[in-house]
Design a protein around this motif. Sequence first.
Motif, mmCIF file in Angstrom:
data_model
loop_
_atom_site.group_PDB
_atom_site.id
_atom_site.type_symbol
_atom_site.label_atom_id
_atom_site.label_comp_id
_atom_site.label_asym_id
_atom_site.label_seq_id
_atom_site.Cartn_x
_atom_site.Cartn_y
_atom_site.Cartn_z
ATOM 1 N N VAL A 31 17.068 54.838 -2.996
ATOM 2 C CA VAL A 31 18.137 53.878 -3.240
ATOM 3 C C VAL A 31 18.471 53.189 -1.913
ATOM 4 N N GLY A 32 19.251 52.104 -1.985
ATOM 5 C CA GLY A 32 19.599 51.422 -0.744
ATOM 6 C C GLY A 32 19.984 49.975 -0.970
ATOM 7 N N LEU A 33 19.619 49.131 0.009
ATOM 8 C CA LEU A 33 19.981 47.715 -0.035
ATOM 9 C C LEU A 33 18.743 46.837 0.152
ATOM 10 N N PRO A 34 18.768 45.622 -0.459
ATOM 11 C CA PRO A 34 17.554 44.791 -0.576
ATOM 12 C C PRO A 34 17.331 43.837 0.599
ATOM 13 N N TYR A 35 17.011 44.353 1.749
ATOM 14 C CA TYR A 35 16.840 43.495 2.923
ATOM 15 C C TYR A 35 15.725 42.457 2.715
ATOM 16 N N TYR A 36 14.554 42.894 2.283
ATOM 17 C CA TYR A 36 13.402 41.991 2.182
ATOM 18 C C TYR A 36 13.565 41.014 1.021
ATOM 19 N N LYS A 40 27.970 58.380 -4.632
ATOM 20 C CA LYS A 40 28.939 59.259 -5.306
ATOM 21 C C LYS A 40 28.224 60.252 -6.216
ATOM 22 N N LEU A 41 27.132 59.801 -6.845
ATOM 23 C CA LEU A 41 26.355 60.708 -7.692
ATOM 24 C C LEU A 41 25.736 61.831 -6.858
ATOM 25 N N ALA A 42 25.152 61.472 -5.718
ATOM 26 C CA ALA A 42 24.573 62.500 -4.842
ATOM 27 C C ALA A 42 25.629 63.497 -4.410
ATOM 28 N N LYS A 43 26.801 63.011 -4.088
ATOM 29 C CA LYS A 43 27.908 63.887 -3.697
ATOM 30 C C LYS A 43 28.286 64.827 -4.843
ATOM 31 N N LYS A 44 28.409 64.260 -6.032
ATOM 32 C CA LYS A 44 28.796 65.050 -7.201
ATOM 33 C C LYS A 44 27.769 66.128 -7.522
ATOM 34 N N LEU A 45 26.482 65.776 -7.418
ATOM 35 C CA LEU A 45 25.413 66.709 -7.774
ATOM 36 C C LEU A 45 25.009 67.608 -6.607
ATOM 37 N N ASP A 46 25.590 67.380 -5.435
ATOM 38 C CA ASP A 46 25.245 68.135 -4.223
ATOM 39 C C ASP A 46 23.751 68.026 -3.931
ATOM 40 N N LYS A 47 23.283 66.780 -3.909
ATOM 41 C CA LYS A 47 21.880 66.501 -3.614
ATOM 42 C C LYS A 47 21.782 65.610 -2.369
ATOM 43 N N PRO A 48 20.697 65.720 -1.613
ATOM 44 C CA PRO A 48 20.465 64.763 -0.525
ATOM 45 C C PRO A 48 20.230 63.371 -1.102
ATOM 46 N N ILE A 49 20.327 62.363 -0.240
ATOM 47 C CA ILE A 49 20.073 61.003 -0.683
ATOM 48 C C ILE A 49 19.022 60.362 0.221
ATOM 49 N N ILE A 50 18.061 59.669 -0.402
ATOM 50 C CA ILE A 50 16.947 59.022 0.306
ATOM 51 C C ILE A 50 17.190 57.526 0.301
ATOM 52 N N LEU A 51 17.183 56.935 1.501
ATOM 53 C CA LEU A 51 17.684 55.578 1.643
ATOM 54 C C LEU A 51 16.656 54.583 2.154
ATOM 55 N N HIS A 52 16.683 53.421 1.526
ATOM 56 C CA HIS A 52 15.976 52.229 1.994
ATOM 57 C C HIS A 52 17.061 51.358 2.606
ATOM 58 N N ALA A 53 17.182 51.393 3.939
ATOM 59 C CA ALA A 53 18.271 50.672 4.609
ATOM 60 C C ALA A 53 17.818 50.338 6.017
ATOM 61 N N VAL A 54 17.419 49.091 6.226
ATOM 62 C CA VAL A 54 16.853 48.692 7.515
ATOM 63 C C VAL A 54 17.648 47.534 8.116
ATOM 64 N N TYR A 55 17.512 47.405 9.441
ATOM 65 C CA TYR A 55 18.126 46.311 10.191
ATOM 66 C C TYR A 55 19.623 46.232 9.907
ATOM 67 N N ASN A 56 20.145 45.054 9.553
ATOM 68 C CA ASN A 56 21.598 44.932 9.432
ATOM 69 C C ASN A 56 22.169 45.533 8.154
ATOM 70 N N HIS A 97 18.734 60.692 4.325
ATOM 71 C CA HIS A 97 17.387 60.513 4.871
ATOM 72 C C HIS A 97 17.049 59.025 4.814
ATOM 73 N N PHE A 98 16.982 58.386 5.986
ATOM 74 C CA PHE A 98 16.601 56.974 6.088
ATOM 75 C C PHE A 98 15.091 56.918 6.278
ATOM 76 N N HIS A 99 14.379 56.504 5.237
ATOM 77 C CA HIS A 99 12.922 56.495 5.349
ATOM 78 C C HIS A 99 12.466 55.207 6.039
ATOM 79 N N TRP A 100 11.374 55.306 6.802
ATOM 80 C CA TRP A 100 10.762 54.162 7.500
ATOM 81 C C TRP A 100 11.837 53.295 8.159
ATOM 82 N N PHE A 101 12.726 53.940 8.882
ATOM 83 C CA PHE A 101 13.898 53.252 9.420
ATOM 84 C C PHE A 101 13.537 52.250 10.517
ATOM 85 N N LYS A 102 14.260 51.125 10.509
ATOM 86 C CA LYS A 102 14.172 50.108 11.564
ATOM 87 C C LYS A 102 15.589 49.628 11.847
ATOM 88 N N GLY A 103 15.983 49.633 13.116
ATOM 89 C CA GLY A 103 17.329 49.204 13.452
ATOM 90 C C GLY A 103 17.557 49.172 14.944
#
Length: 259
Positions: free
Chosen positions: A94-99, A123-139, A157-163
Amino acid sequence: MKVFDAHIHFDKYEENDRQKIIESLSSNKIEGLINVSMDLASCQENLKIAEVNPTIYPAFGFHPEQAIPSDGDVTEMFDWIGKHQDKMVAVGEVGLPYYLRTQENNSRFPYQQYVDLLEEFIKLAKKLDKPIILHAVYNDAPVVCDLLEKHTIERAHFHWFKGDQKTMERLIRNGFYVSLTPDILYEEETREVVKTFPLDLIMSETDGPWPFEGIFTNQMTHPKMVHHVVREISEMKNISLNEVYSLLYENVRWFYRIK
């Protein structure tokens, strides 16, 4: 010398290629794959794959680099994830659509809708007590950090992170993880992440079937490429190869609660 591929889209491989990869995991010392999802159909396919392959650990989510789903689709996905939460190791990808946002270059792009959807996944990850995998790069990364801090998320977990350096330092202060792909061999942005992040906040991944350049040109992306990532990290940080292997392996096991 065992490794995990900490981020792969296994359902996006052709079925014949999937079988070849599965059959070769042991000989390539691949302990397991963290298999992320793109949408509900992808979640369902990845659950099927995991049910017959115990070395594949599924994560369920909605990849942001696509059109925003309808409210009904979101409700259906969240209901489905809730029913199958015991089968997944994380919420993601999950994350935000930079590209997508950059390509469309549209001042009316519905960015806030993506932010709102991401917050619901957090909020779902918090409720389920699960880690969250993120697509979130640059700004986008600071926006995501704001949301994670707002909801006191610890395992991100920020995968393939750029920032930038400031954002990387913020991730480190929060104890958030990054994972690095085979482009570490030739991409300076990825190499800067290696230089900045401590080893205990790093994982290695392929993001397969995404293709790579350099020595990987025209090759199908295979989890065994993670070994190249580990070796390059060892060289760049001047830390023994055995130590890097061991710590990256344990990072994945701890973060995703893999026994």
